[in-house]
Design a protein around this motif. Structure first.
Motif, PDB file in Angstrom:
ATOM      1  N   VAL A  23       0.806  -1.232   0.065  1.00 44.08           N
ATOM      2  CA  VAL A  23      -0.330   0.427   0.219  1.00 44.08           C
ATOM      3  C   VAL A  23       0.874   1.157  -0.378  1.00 44.08           C
ATOM      4  N   ILE A  24       1.813   1.446   0.663  1.00 44.05           N
ATOM      5  CA  ILE A  24       2.713   2.510   0.732  1.00 44.05           C
ATOM      6  C   ILE A  24       3.160   2.829  -0.340  1.00 44.05           C
ATOM      7  N   GLY A  25       4.151   1.761  -1.156  1.00 42.60           N
ATOM      8  CA  GLY A  25       4.475   1.319  -2.038  1.00 42.60           C
ATOM      9  C   GLY A  25       3.860   2.068  -3.118  1.00 42.60           C
ATOM     10  N   GLY A  26       2.485   1.849  -3.292  1.00 38.83           N
ATOM     11  CA  GLY A  26       1.634   2.418  -4.418  1.00 38.83           C
ATOM     12  C   GLY A  26       1.421   3.923  -4.156  1.00 38.83           C
ATOM     13  N   LEU A  27       1.283   4.127  -2.661  1.00 39.03           N
ATOM     14  CA  LEU A  27       1.385   5.852  -2.862  1.00 39.03           C
ATOM     15  C   LEU A  27       2.254   6.296  -3.046  1.00 39.03           C
ATOM     16  N   SER A  28       3.573   5.737  -2.834  1.00 38.00           N
ATOM     17  CA  SER A  28       4.616   6.221  -3.172  1.00 38.00           C
ATOM     18  C   SER A  28       5.366   5.979  -4.562  1.00 38.00           C
ATOM     19  N   ALA A  88      13.383  12.884  -7.411  1.00 34.26           N
ATOM     20  CA  ALA A  88      12.001  12.580  -7.619  1.00 34.26           C
ATOM     21  C   ALA A  88      12.277  11.243  -6.900  1.00 34.26           C
ATOM     22  N   LEU A  89      12.938  10.348  -6.880  1.00 35.64           N
ATOM     23  CA  LEU A  89      13.148   8.853  -6.342  1.00 35.64           C
ATOM     24  C   LEU A  89      13.713   9.112  -4.909  1.00 35.64           C
ATOM     25  N   LEU A  90      14.622  10.067  -4.181  1.00 36.30           N
ATOM     26  CA  LEU A  90      15.362  10.680  -3.523  1.00 36.30           C
ATOM     27  C   LEU A  90      14.323  11.270  -2.737  1.00 36.30           C
ATOM     28  N   VAL A  91      13.735  11.736  -3.363  1.00 34.92           N
ATOM     29  CA  VAL A  91      12.462  12.731  -2.093  1.00 34.92           C
ATOM     30  C   VAL A  91      11.170  11.426  -1.847  1.00 34.92           C
ATOM     31  N   SER A  92      10.356  10.819  -2.941  1.00 34.37           N
ATOM     32  CA  SER A  92       9.446   9.901  -2.212  1.00 34.37           C
ATOM     33  C   SER A  92      10.574   8.506  -1.519  1.00 34.37           C
ATOM     34  N   ALA A  93      12.024   8.609  -1.510  1.00 31.60           N
ATOM     35  CA  ALA A  93      12.026   7.131  -1.060  1.00 31.60           C
ATOM     36  C   ALA A  93      12.412   7.872   0.632  1.00 31.60           C
ATOM     37  N   VAL A  94      12.501   8.847   1.201  1.00 29.68           N
ATOM     38  CA  VAL A  94      12.447   9.652   2.371  1.00 29.68           C
ATOM     39  C   VAL A  94      11.270   9.690   2.942  1.00 29.68           C
ATOM     40  N   ALA A  95      10.026  10.004   2.278  1.00 30.76           N
ATOM     41  CA  ALA A  95       9.280   9.426   2.609  1.00 30.76           C
ATOM     42  C   ALA A  95       8.305   8.069   2.636  1.00 30.76           C
ATOM     43  N   ASN A  96       9.053   7.007   1.075  1.00 30.54           N
ATOM     44  CA  ASN A  96       8.729   6.042   1.637  1.00 30.54           C
ATOM     45  C   ASN A  96       9.523   5.340   3.054  1.00 30.54           C
ATOM     46  N   THR A  97      10.682   5.201   3.800  1.00 34.18           N
ATOM     47  CA  THR A  97      11.096   4.885   4.601  1.00 34.18           C
ATOM     48  C   THR A  97      10.726   5.654   5.625  1.00 34.18           C
ATOM     49  N   ALA A  98      10.130   6.340   5.783  1.00 32.90           N
ATOM     50  CA  ALA A  98       9.509   7.108   7.328  1.00 32.90           C
ATOM     51  C   ALA A  98       8.038   6.157   7.061  1.00 32.90           C
ATOM     52  N   ALA A  99       7.564   6.317   6.006  1.00 34.23           N
ATOM     53  CA  ALA A  99       6.076   5.331   6.345  1.00 34.23           C
ATOM     54  C   ALA A  99       6.175   4.013   6.603  1.00 34.23           C
ATOM     55  N   ASN A 100       6.950   3.768   6.271  1.00 34.28           N
ATOM     56  CA  ASN A 100       7.379   2.495   5.996  1.00 34.28           C
ATOM     57  C   ASN A 100       8.195   1.695   7.494  1.00 34.28           C
ATOM     58  N   ARG A 101       8.807   2.612   8.380  1.00 28.79           N
ATOM     59  CA  ARG A 101       8.972   2.698   9.664  1.00 28.79           C
ATOM     60  C   ARG A 101       8.600   2.802  10.456  1.00 28.79           C
ATOM     61  N   SER A 148      11.784   8.234  18.251  1.00 29.09           N
ATOM     62  CA  SER A 148      12.895   8.746  16.997  1.00 29.09           C
ATOM     63  C   SER A 148      14.592   8.162  16.992  1.00 29.09           C
ATOM     64  N   ARG A 149      14.017   7.551  17.888  1.00 28.04           N
ATOM     65  CA  ARG A 149      15.431   6.650  18.521  1.00 28.04           C
ATOM     66  C   ARG A 149      15.987   5.567  17.138  1.00 28.04           C
ATOM     67  N   GLY A 150      16.773   5.756  16.033  1.00 29.79           N
ATOM     68  CA  GLY A 150      17.151   5.159  14.797  1.00 29.79           C
ATOM     69  C   GLY A 150      17.449   5.499  13.583  1.00 29.79           C
ATOM     70  N   VAL A 151      16.605   6.671  14.174  1.00 25.06           N
ATOM     71  CA  VAL A 151      15.242   7.589  12.721  1.00 25.06           C
ATOM     72  C   VAL A 151      17.088   7.565  11.174  1.00 25.06           C
ATOM     73  N   VAL A 152      18.096   8.023  12.490  1.00 24.55           N
ATOM     74  CA  VAL A 152      18.884   8.589  11.120  1.00 24.55           C
ATOM     75  C   VAL A 152      19.316   7.359  10.846  1.00 24.55           C
ATOM     76  N   ARG A 153      20.093   6.303  11.362  1.00 20.54           N
ATOM     77  CA  ARG A 153      20.699   5.243  10.797  1.00 20.54           C
ATOM     78  C   ARG A 153      19.806   4.920   9.804  1.00 20.54           C
ATOM     79  N   HIS A 154      18.078   4.666  10.284  1.00 21.37           N
ATOM     80  CA  HIS A 154      16.910   3.805   9.281  1.00 21.37           C
ATOM     81  C   HIS A 154      17.217   4.638   7.845  1.00 21.37           C
TER      82      HIS A 154
END
Length: 477
Positions: A294-299, A323-336, A345-351
């Motif tokens: 679902v997140i991948g489809g929206l991304s 476009a891929l950079l911006v969507s990748a940051v949003a995708n990682t945050a949503a999947n996290r 916020s623990r580990g958010v930078v590493r993730h």
């Protein structure tokens, strides 16, 4: 909707011991409202049937829902004449309220109920409760819609019943066939955890209980029944149907938002070696895969929209990378947060750093596909570029999920549930004892005046007090 955590967790099911000591094995509740004519014939017929066919001790409890006729007097007379009959009086209407109150106060390990008109053939009673006694199932229902059932009723009620069950299947994904048949049973240990989650106090009580039990993974046994419609039924079909639809919406909303702690009703595996927990089997894969898709489809939609905008003012490679950079940051945050359940916020930078590595792999796949396209065609159409990028993103998506699950958010290290403390402690994997000692059941008789305040105990569960005086202004029975 009640969202308070349940008071305990369910052990593995066990066969109830065959003994004459202790409380009755079965408590059959008959909820009534102004049934002065039908109550005595019903109770006498049921009592006679149980005496002749039921191999365990039993009790019949009459639950009077604030009747205004002489129903209470008839119930008291039956209680005085038959030692297996108890009477119980509530001052508010509502079949669900009556069942929850009496079931919560009962000391019988198997709890059942049936309508006073005895529309269901009593020969189905023993098949109804047998799977609960043996430990095979958690709940049991009579079904008028099974292929082998024999039902006599008018076309109007037939249509309403089938339409209602189709609504349940379509909206709540219910798999049981008949939610409204007044012929059901439940194990007491299950009832003590399930009933606090059931909010309805009227006719929707049955449906809500079954939906929550099914969603929690409890086993529901269905018995085909012979059923004859009662032409003198006082149920207001239109009003009841309206309240049921409101209940469907309420329960569906609660399930969609995850506000119910249904994990507290999960059973551990049995004693069969084939059923024991297998090591190294991924857990939660299906749920994570659905969330990731679902997140991948929206991304992907966000990425394509952003790429289209950036492409108007720059080259294809630059637009693709941004476009891929911006969507990748949003995708990682949503999947996290949503797919893998990592909070805080623990580990958010590493993730995010690891997510950028995954982004680099996706960039290589999509950029490589564009290089190959431009090598084959000097001026590719915009639609062709989008088609190639969609195909490349599908391949990158599969790889991204595998890397997220195995590397960025591996099982057992991030977002894992607490192993001790809190209201969601893990369920026991084996029962403490092989047989429930007889003395663990409270063998004292329960009376109407005690039901609201008494607390029953067994080896693993503690019952929360029931408050029969809670009122539901919208419940008009």
């Amino acid at each position: 909707m009640r969202t308070d955590p349940s008071p305990g967790s369910l052990p593995a099911r066990e066969h109830l011991p065959a003994t004459d000591a202790g409380p009755p094995v079965l408590d059959v509740v008959i909820p009534v409202y102004n049934e002065e004519k039908d109550l005595q014939p019903c109770v006498l017929r049921l009592h006679d049937h149980l005496e002749r066919t039921f191999p365990y001790a039993f009790r019949i409890t009459i639950a009077d829902n604030a009747s205004t006729d002489t129903t209470a007097l008839v119930a008291s007379r039956l209680e005085a004449e038959l030692p297996e009959v108890m009477s119980f009086r509530l001052e508010q209407k509502g079949r669900g309220r009556a069942l929850r109150t009496v079931w919560s106060a009962s000391d019988a390990p198997i709890l059942a109920y049936m309508d006073v008109d005895l529309s269901t053939d009593l020969n189905a009673l023993l098949p109804l409760v047998a799977p609960l006694i043996s430990g095979h199932s958690d709940l049991a229902i009579g079904s008028r819609l099974a292929r082998s059932s024999r039902v006599v009723r008018g076309p109007r009620r037939e249509f309403i019943s089938r339409a209602y069950n189709l609504i349940l299947r379509g909206s709540l994904q219910a798999r049981f066939s008949d939610a409204q048949c007044g012929f059901k049973a439940i194990r007491r240990d299950v009832a003590q955890l399930l009933l606090p989650l059931v909010e309805d106090t009227g006719w929707f009580f049955d449906t809500e209980m079954l939906v929550l039990a099914e969603r929690a993974g409890l086993r529901i046994h269905e018995v085909p029944v012979d059923w004859v419609d009662d032409p003198d039924s006082t149920v207001h079909i239109v009003k009841t149907a309206t309240e049921d639809l409101k209940g469907v919406w309420r329960v569906g909303k609660a399930l969609a938002t995850g506000s119910l702690p249904l994990d507290r009703l999960t059973r551990p595996f049995g004693d069969d070696p084939r059923d024991r927990e297998i090591q190294d089997v991924p857990k939660g894969l299906a749920r994570q895969l659905v969330g990731f898709c679902v997140i991948g489809g929206l991304s992907t939609l966000f990425y394509l929209l952003l790429y289209t905008v950036l492409r108007q003012s720059g080259g294809a490679q630059t637009a693709n990378a941004l476009a891929l950079l911006v969507s990748a940051v949003a995708n990682t945050a949503a999947n996290r947060r949503l797919t893998f359940g990592v909070r805080g916020s623990r580990g958010v930078v590493r993730h995010q750093a690891q997510g950028l590595v995954v982004f680099g792999i996706g960039l290589a796949l999509t950029s490589g596909s564009l290089v190959a396209l431009n090598a084959g065609t000097s001026e590719p159409a915009h639609s062709t570029e989008l088609a190639v990028l969609i195909a490349a993103n599908l391949a990158a998506t599969v790889l991204r999920f595998l890397l997220f699950r195995a590397w960025v958010f591996p099982d057992g290290t991030v977002g894992a549930p607490q192993q001790s403390g809190g209201p969601y402690a893990p369920l026991p994997q084996r029962p403490v004892a092989r047989h429930t000692p007889h003395h663990l059941y409270d063998t004292s008789q329960f009376r109407a005046g005690e039901a609201a305040d008494s607390t029953r105990r067994d080896a693993t569960l503690r019952l929360k007090p029931v408050r029969p005086y809670d009122t539901d202004p919208g419940d008009s029975r």
